[in-house]
Motif scaffolding. Structure first.
Motif, mmCIF file in Angstrom:
data_model
loop_
_atom_site.group_PDB
_atom_site.id
_atom_site.type_symbol
_atom_site.label_atom_id
_atom_site.label_comp_id
_atom_site.label_asym_id
_atom_site.label_seq_id
_atom_site.Cartn_x
_atom_site.Cartn_y
_atom_site.Cartn_z
ATOM 1 N N VAL A 109 -3.409 8.549 2.347
ATOM 2 C CA VAL A 109 -3.727 9.940 1.986
ATOM 3 C C VAL A 109 -2.534 10.843 2.304
ATOM 4 C CG1 VAL A 109 -5.334 11.851 2.334
ATOM 5 C CG2 VAL A 109 -6.167 9.491 2.456
ATOM 6 N N ALA A 110 -1.909 10.597 3.460
ATOM 7 C CA ALA A 110 -0.741 11.405 3.858
ATOM 8 C C ALA A 110 0.371 11.297 2.814
ATOM 9 C CB ALA A 110 -0.233 10.949 5.230
ATOM 10 N N ILE A 111 0.633 10.091 2.351
ATOM 11 C CA ILE A 111 1.699 9.898 1.350
ATOM 12 C C ILE A 111 1.337 10.617 0.057
ATOM 13 C CG2 ILE A 111 2.885 8.204 -0.117
ATOM 14 C CD1 ILE A 111 2.670 6.211 2.236
ATOM 15 N N GLU A 112 0.084 10.488 -0.366
ATOM 16 C CA GLU A 112 -0.338 11.182 -1.588
ATOM 17 C C GLU A 112 -0.122 12.682 -1.472
ATOM 18 O OE1 GLU A 112 -3.843 7.927 -2.334
ATOM 19 O OE2 GLU A 112 -4.408 10.026 -2.533
ATOM 20 N N GLU A 113 -0.223 13.198 -0.243
ATOM 21 C CA GLU A 113 -0.066 14.640 -0.037
ATOM 22 C C GLU A 113 1.361 15.036 0.340
ATOM 23 O OE1 GLU A 113 -2.141 16.791 -0.987
ATOM 24 O OE2 GLU A 113 -3.745 15.368 -1.431
ATOM 25 N N GLY A 114 2.288 14.094 0.282
ATOM 26 C CA GLY A 114 3.686 14.484 0.432
ATOM 27 C C GLY A 114 4.428 13.971 1.652
ATOM 28 N N ARG A 146 0.830 -1.216 0.000
ATOM 29 C CA ARG A 146 0.000 0.000 0.000
ATOM 30 C C ARG A 146 0.862 1.262 0.000
ATOM 31 N NH1 ARG A 146 -4.167 0.046 4.563
ATOM 32 N NH2 ARG A 146 -4.951 1.819 3.386
ATOM 33 N N VAL A 147 2.014 1.192 0.655
ATOM 34 C CA VAL A 147 2.936 2.340 0.637
ATOM 35 C C VAL A 147 3.435 2.578 -0.785
ATOM 36 C CG1 VAL A 147 5.246 3.121 1.370
ATOM 37 C CG2 VAL A 147 3.659 2.169 3.058
ATOM 38 N N LYS A 148 3.787 1.484 -1.452
ATOM 39 C CA LYS A 148 4.286 1.571 -2.828
ATOM 40 C C LYS A 148 3.235 2.210 -3.739
ATOM 41 C CE LYS A 148 6.464 -1.768 -6.062
ATOM 42 N NZ LYS A 148 6.105 -1.319 -7.335
ATOM 43 N N GLU A 149 2.011 1.737 -3.599
ATOM 44 C CA GLU A 149 0.904 2.275 -4.412
ATOM 45 C C GLU A 149 0.732 3.779 -4.214
ATOM 46 O OE1 GLU A 149 -2.286 -1.253 -4.364
ATOM 47 O OE2 GLU A 149 -3.102 0.695 -3.714
ATOM 48 N N ALA A 150 0.703 4.170 -2.934
ATOM 49 C CA ALA A 150 0.482 5.590 -2.623
ATOM 50 C C ALA A 150 1.678 6.427 -3.076
ATOM 51 C CB ALA A 150 0.232 5.780 -1.126
ATOM 52 N N ALA A 151 2.878 5.875 -2.930
ATOM 53 C CA ALA A 151 4.091 6.601 -3.341
ATOM 54 C C ALA A 151 4.056 6.826 -4.850
ATOM 55 C CB ALA A 151 5.342 5.829 -2.940
ATOM 56 N N GLU A 152 3.684 5.801 -5.584
ATOM 57 C CA GLU A 152 3.657 5.921 -7.046
ATOM 58 C C GLU A 152 2.609 6.924 -7.499
ATOM 59 O OE1 GLU A 152 3.531 1.834 -8.265
ATOM 60 O OE2 GLU A 152 5.710 1.596 -7.960
ATOM 61 N N LYS A 153 1.511 6.970 -6.771
ATOM 62 C CA LYS A 153 0.470 7.966 -7.092
ATOM 63 C C LYS A 153 1.004 9.380 -6.986
ATOM 64 C CE LYS A 153 -4.219 6.326 -6.119
ATOM 65 N NZ LYS A 153 -5.345 6.480 -5.173
ATOM 66 N N SER A 154 1.997 9.575 -6.100
ATOM 67 C CA SER A 154 2.537 10.929 -5.939
ATOM 68 C C SER A 154 3.912 11.039 -6.591
ATOM 69 C CB SER A 154 2.604 11.295 -4.448
ATOM 70 O OG SER A 154 3.493 10.431 -3.774
ATOM 71 N N GLY A 155 4.159 10.165 -7.559
ATOM 72 C CA GLY A 155 5.387 10.267 -8.352
ATOM 73 C C GLY A 155 6.655 9.912 -7.611
ATOM 74 N N ARG A 156 6.531 9.074 -6.593
ATOM 75 C CA ARG A 156 7.725 8.667 -5.852
ATOM 76 C C ARG A 156 7.820 7.151 -5.798
ATOM 77 N NH1 ARG A 156 6.932 11.820 -0.476
ATOM 78 N NH2 ARG A 156 4.799 11.201 -0.917
ATOM 79 N N ARG A 157 8.875 6.681 -5.124
ATOM 80 C CA ARG A 157 9.066 5.244 -5.006
ATOM 81 C C ARG A 157 8.854 4.803 -3.556
ATOM 82 N NH1 ARG A 157 15.032 5.261 -6.386
ATOM 83 N NH2 ARG A 157 14.671 7.045 -5.040
ATOM 84 N N GLU A 158 8.674 3.518 -3.398
ATOM 85 C CA GLU A 158 8.467 2.960 -2.062
ATOM 86 C C GLU A 158 9.602 3.374 -1.117
ATOM 87 O OE1 GLU A 158 8.385 -1.325 -2.076
ATOM 88 O OE2 GLU A 158 8.178 -1.399 0.113
ATOM 89 N N GLU A 159 10.829 3.354 -1.620
ATOM 90 C CA GLU A 159 11.995 3.661 -0.776
ATOM 91 C C GLU A 159 12.005 5.114 -0.307
ATOM 92 O OE1 GLU A 159 11.678 1.704 -3.745
ATOM 93 O OE2 GLU A 159 13.509 2.576 -4.569
#
Ligand SMILES: *Cc1c(COP(=O)(O)O)cnc(C)c1O
Length: 229
Positions: free
Chosen positions: A209-214, A14-27
């Motif tokens: 949601v937090a990850i999507e927002e940065g 789920r972290v990976k998914e949210a990170a990718e939604k905001s143009g980032r990677r799981e790491e």
């Protein structure tokens, strides 16, 4: 498989998914495993599964666990810190995420100086303006950080927030957005002795949601260890 291990695998997906939604990677997203009320045997399972940052709310509870848990881990203080506990906290934690006043910062600075170390901290912001929650006032945060940045044995590394609980995590989104705005504003100030790198927000219920927002650091307790008893 232990359910803790399964929980961590699900969490990472789920972290990976949210990170990718905001143009980032799981790491790019650091997970803090929140260990309040969790016994060392269970914490060890999470550590062995690769989680390296552990978060505790109380100094005393942390002390015993730090001795018991084996591995290459660091501990973060994420709960409200009383002034009389600072001398212990600066010894055992690698970061204090809950700095919300100059007085507390000054005490951390003093105690860190005695140990010859520079303490990494996050400034906690009371983003929902809730009376029941700790944290600096949103509007006063830039001034507070400027003042703290003059202390030589503290390094501000970013911001932390615990927004209001909402049944629907979507309703927390505006608070995360505001935190991100403040974070960027502070980053652009380029204050000396301040490294605005970490935005610690999002818990089990709302981390996606937090990850999507940065957010680039999330703090997860029950989502890893199960409901707290
Ligand atoms: C307990 C706690 C968490 C984790 O909460 P969960 O909902 O169990 O993920 C995160 N941050 C702080 C400051 C906490 O006290």
């Amino acid at each position: 498989m232990e359910s803790i291990e399964k929980n961590i695998e699900d969490l990472r997906l789920r972290v990976k998914e949210a990170a990718e939604k905001s143009g980032r990677r799981e790491e790019d997203i650091k997970i803090v495993a929140v260990t309040k009320t969790v016994p060392p045997e269970k914490i060890q399972i999470a550590v062995d599964k690769g989680l390296r940052i552990l978060g505790e709310n109380r100094v005393q509870e942390a002390q015993g666990k730090i001795e018991a848990v084996k591995g290459d881990v660091t501990w973060h203080m994420i709960g409200h810190l009383q002034k009389n506990k600072v001398k212990y906290a600066v010894k055992i934690f690698s970061m204090i995420q809950s700095v919300d006043s100059y007085e507390l910062a000054a005490e951390i600075d003093k105690r860190a100086a005695m140990l010859g170390k520079v303490m990494d901290v996050l400034v906690q912001v009371n983003i929902g303006k809730e009376e029941t929650k700790f944290g600096a006032e949103y509007e006063e945060t830039p001034e507070l950080i400027k003042k703290i940045s003059e202390l030589e044995h503290i390094r501000v590394r970013g911001l932390m927030a615990i927004p209001p609980f909402k049944e629907n995590p979507e309703d927390v989104r505006p608070f995360f957005k505001k935190m991100r705005e403040l974070f960027m504003e502070l980053k652009n100030l380029n204050l000396q002795n301040v490294e605005m790198e970490i935005l610690s927000m999002g818990m089990t219920h709302d981390f996606h949601v937090a990850i999507e927002e940065g957010a680039n650091m999330i703090r997860i307790g029950s989502g890893i260890f199960g409901p707290r008893i």
